[in-house]
Design an enzyme around this catalytic site. Structure first.
Site: not given
Ligand code: X5A
Ligand code: ZN
Length: 740
Positions: A143, A183, A185, A317
């Site tokens: 991110h 991931d 995200h 995740d």
């Molecule tokens: C690296 C990762 C997730 C961020 C979530 C914030 N970040 N709510 O999995």
């Molecule tokens: Zn993530």
């Protein structure tokens, strides 16, 4: 570090360094991204004898100049210095400037160790000293933007290593690389850093974030007439779900909640075609869905691209039981995803840990991957489920977007695949299970739950509160606010602690920011038809309706909505519902009845309605104030939970009305769904159906409006240029006198 004896044995690098555990929350606060993540992975690998079969490496700090190849000097300086003494007093404040970031004394070192580790293993794999490698690092990186830490990420580890190979080690012959970001995200930072660069093919599969993209997408999807005849379909819940709730289900957003994870983001300039996003429309994606994307998107592209090395932004995740992801990849699923990539780049693969917040899940998943890289035994396992129906839709859209760049994607998906699967969608499942999520025991509403099971119900709906004693409270929609069910962290669920109520930058609870992105029409039929009156509920102020002031001191000023911006649009409409007046002598309203709409429609009835286009957040605040709940429970300004969330609109649409248990004490506890205008739902509030019976039987008083109230209604109708004064008076009188 013993050299493997068997020369045919795969040389797998395994990097772990306890120093990366020193990055932690400053005050010991619970956080999903915590040191135990990498410890749990390492312990698991040790217990399975994996390190002995690998080449174990320790971390090295990255040099500033390498970090600065993807980050600004300013950002490098900030992160490198954030742990120094002189930042002691400022660390908290600086962290709060970023989204989902914390810093402590160990952060600077851990961040450069994570980046340096990736450089280290990538160089060794590129050179051929290692066949492949796993870097068990934290903080994660994908991110992190050029000038911004976000989403638990400080430096973009993978991007730094990729740039290092391309720019600093040309002699190693890495000219093209594939970055696979699995991931859950979106890897926004990495995408951004290579958006115009054809030397890096960035592929990310993630849960989608953006309401608008999905809304457009939904518009472009023809109705599925296989399920419903078109006419029935248009008014069906399924159709509604397509329009609002698929995404609603993600509550309109999934981190990072921007629109750059869309499949439309394909790269730019020379990089066009070298950025591929696969945004899931929903949670619940598992092995079958990922395999479908691998087989129909990633692998055909990888085949044509023929990368010199593959780096995996390996967050875990999307694993089954992850508290943030809501997906369900098994360790076997991960091993297959990895195995299928080993056929490219002569097996040169570098895996970098990103997210993944269930300790057991991530440990087992990394173990499965390590075994694949070691290639000691053939994979065993099977995939039970079929891909979700939405998975095929997403794949089609991605292929459509990219087929001019990758001819391999122009193959039509077999028709069979498109109609084969009817696995029920999560939205239905979860709408009906939201109350099942709290199983009552003898002591009342206290329940032992594995919080991870409820990620799709609780976390996206942001119904999590934390009280002073740090007990989690999950508030099911129909238990607000009278019954709060405590979620007790269970032993079996070590990661329940990972469920954090994300606070946004501005300190307000996330439901507000999410609901502020969705618009609805609030249809008013009472005094709110008069614009200045309604605006009190938005901007705050004393409601001016003359009748309110009749009992001295009782016309409390309204606090307004948190978002005080004016309605985006005001239009008028008539609806086939009966207007009537009832209740009397309430402190708030003075003598005389107030306006209600009969919850059931009747084609012989006609009620005027002034519709305000406002956000769902504002609608929630209007609801609270109209039901006079804003002072009593103090939940109007940012705290607590929303009364009405996106998925509720779906329920209201399906049933035409939605009685809100939480508002039972108020006059307007029933939400009516009156159709759509401009693709937005029209909502109003009225009494419940059972109150209609009470009005009829005389149990509750029916009475005409006071003069002051009458004047306000007439003013609203006249100033809204709907009807003349005379017509307005006749309209109100008729509604007030006709029998219910
Ligand atoms: C690296 C990762 C997730 C961020 C979530 C914030 N970040 N709510 O999995
Ligand atoms: Zn993530």
């Amino acid at each position: 570090m013993a050299a493997p004896e068997d020369p045919r044995r795969r040389r797998v690098g395994l990097l772990y360094d306890e120093r990366m555990c020193r990055h932690a929350t400053p005050d010991g606060e619970i956080h999903p991204e915590n040191p135990d993540r990498i410890r749990a992975i390492w312990q698991k690998l040790e217990s399975e004898g994996i390190p002995q079969r690998c080449i174990v490496l320790s971390a090295k700090e990255a040099e500033d100049k390498y970090i600065a190849s993807v980050h600004t000097q300013r950002h490098v300086k900030l992160i490198k210095n954030i742990s120094s003494k002189k930042f002691n007093s400022r660390r908290l404040r600086i962290a709060s400037n970023f989204n989902s970031i914390y810093f402590n004394k160990g952060s600077s070192e851990a961040a450069s160790l994570a980046a340096g580790s990736l450089i280290e293993v990538s160089e060794k794999v590129a050179k051929g000293d290692l066949d492949s490698a796993i870097a068990i690092v934290r903080p994660p990186g994908h991110h992190a933007e050029p000038d911004e830490a976000m989403g638990f990420c400080l430096f973009n580890n993978v991007a730094i290593a990729a740039n290092f190979l391309l720019n600093e080690r040309p002699e190693l012959g890495i000219r093209k690389m594939l970055i696979v970001d699995w991931d859950v995200h979106h890897g926004n930072g990495t995408q951004n850093m290579f958006y115009k660069d054809p030397r890096v093919l960035f592929f990310s599969v993630h849960r989608s974030a953006c309401v608008t993209t999905t809304r457009n997408l939904v518009e472009s999807v023809p109705p599925d007439t296989g399920w419903f005849a078109p006419a029935a379909y248009r008014t069906s819940f399924r159709y509604f779900r397509r329009k609002y709730s698929i995404i609603m289900f993600d509550f309109g957003s999934f981190y990072p909640a921007r629109d750059d994870g869309s499949y439309c983001m394909i790269g730019e300039g020379p990089g066009a075609g070298y950025n591929i996003n696969v945004p899931w429309e929903q949670g619940q994606c598992g092995d079958a869905d990922y395999m479908a994307v691998w087989d129909h998107v990633l692998l055909p592209v990888a085949e044509s691209y023929n990368p010199d090395i593959i780096m995996i932004s390996a967050g875990f995740d999307a694993a089954v039981d992850d508290p943030l992801g809501g997906c369900c990849i098994t360790p076997y699923g991960y091993s297959l995803m990895l195995k299928k990539l080993m056929g490219f780049a002569q097996g040169k693969i570098v895996m970098a840990l990103e997210g993944g917040y269930n300790l057991k899940s991530i440990a087992n998943s990394v173990l499965a991957c390590a075994k694949v890289l070691l290639e000691e035994k053939p994979l065993v396992g099977s995939i039970e489920a079929q891909p979700l129906e939405s998975t095929w839709r997403v794949i089609q859209e991605v292929c459509h977007e990219l087929k001019t760049f990758w001819p391999a994607l122009s193959v039509e998906l077999p028709q069979k695949l498109l109609v084969s699967c009817r696995r029920p969608c999560s939205i239905e499942l979860n709408l009906s299970s939201s109350s099942e999520s709290t199983v009552e025991n003898d002591e009342g509403a206290s329940t032992t739950l594995c919080a991870t099971n409820f990620v799709d119900i609780i976390e996206p709906l942001s119904k999590l509160n934390i009280d002073e004693d740090n007990h989690w409270k999950a508030v099911a929609p129909d238990h607000i606010p009278t019954k709060q069910s405590s979620v007790v962290l269970s032993e079996e669920c070590p990661n329940a602690q990972a469920l954090m109520p994300d606070k946004n930058v501005d300190g307000c609870t996330p439901w507000r920011s999410v609901l502020s992105e969705t618009e609805v029409w609030y249809g008013s039929y009472g005094s709110n038809m008069w614009n200045p009156e309604f605006l009190c509920y938005i901007k705050g102020g004393k409601v001016r309706c003359l009748s309110y002031g009749q009992v001295e001191g009782m016309n409390e000023p309204c606090p307004g909505s948190r978002d005080k911006s004016s309605p985006k649009d005001v239009i008028w409409k008539t609806v086939p519902h009966r207007l009537f007046f009832a209740r009397s002598l309430t402190c708030r309203w003075g003598k005389g009845g107030v306006a209600f709409l009969h919850p059931e429609s009747n084609k012989n009835d006609k009620a005027y309605m002034c519709m305000y286009r406002i956000t769902l957040e504002q609608f929630n605040d209007v609801l609270l104030q109209e039901n006079s709940l804003h002072q009593e429970n103090g939940r109007s300004q940012g705290a607590g939970t929303p009364l009405l969330v996106l998925s509720d609109i779906g329920v209201a649409a399906e049933n035409k009305s939605l009685p809100l248990e939480a508002l039972k004490a108020g006059c307007y506890s029933n939400i009516l769904y009156l159709g759509e205008e401009d693709n937005l739902p029209i909502l109003t509030m009225t009494c419940s159906c059972s109150e209609i019976d009470q009005f009829r039987s005389g149990e509750l008083p029916v009475s005409g409006p006071s003069n002051g109230y009458m004047n306000t209604l007439v003013r609203g109708l006249v100033e809204g240029k709907q009807i003349t004064r005379e017509e307005a008076i006749a309209y109100i009188n008729d509604a007030a006198t006709r029998e219910l």
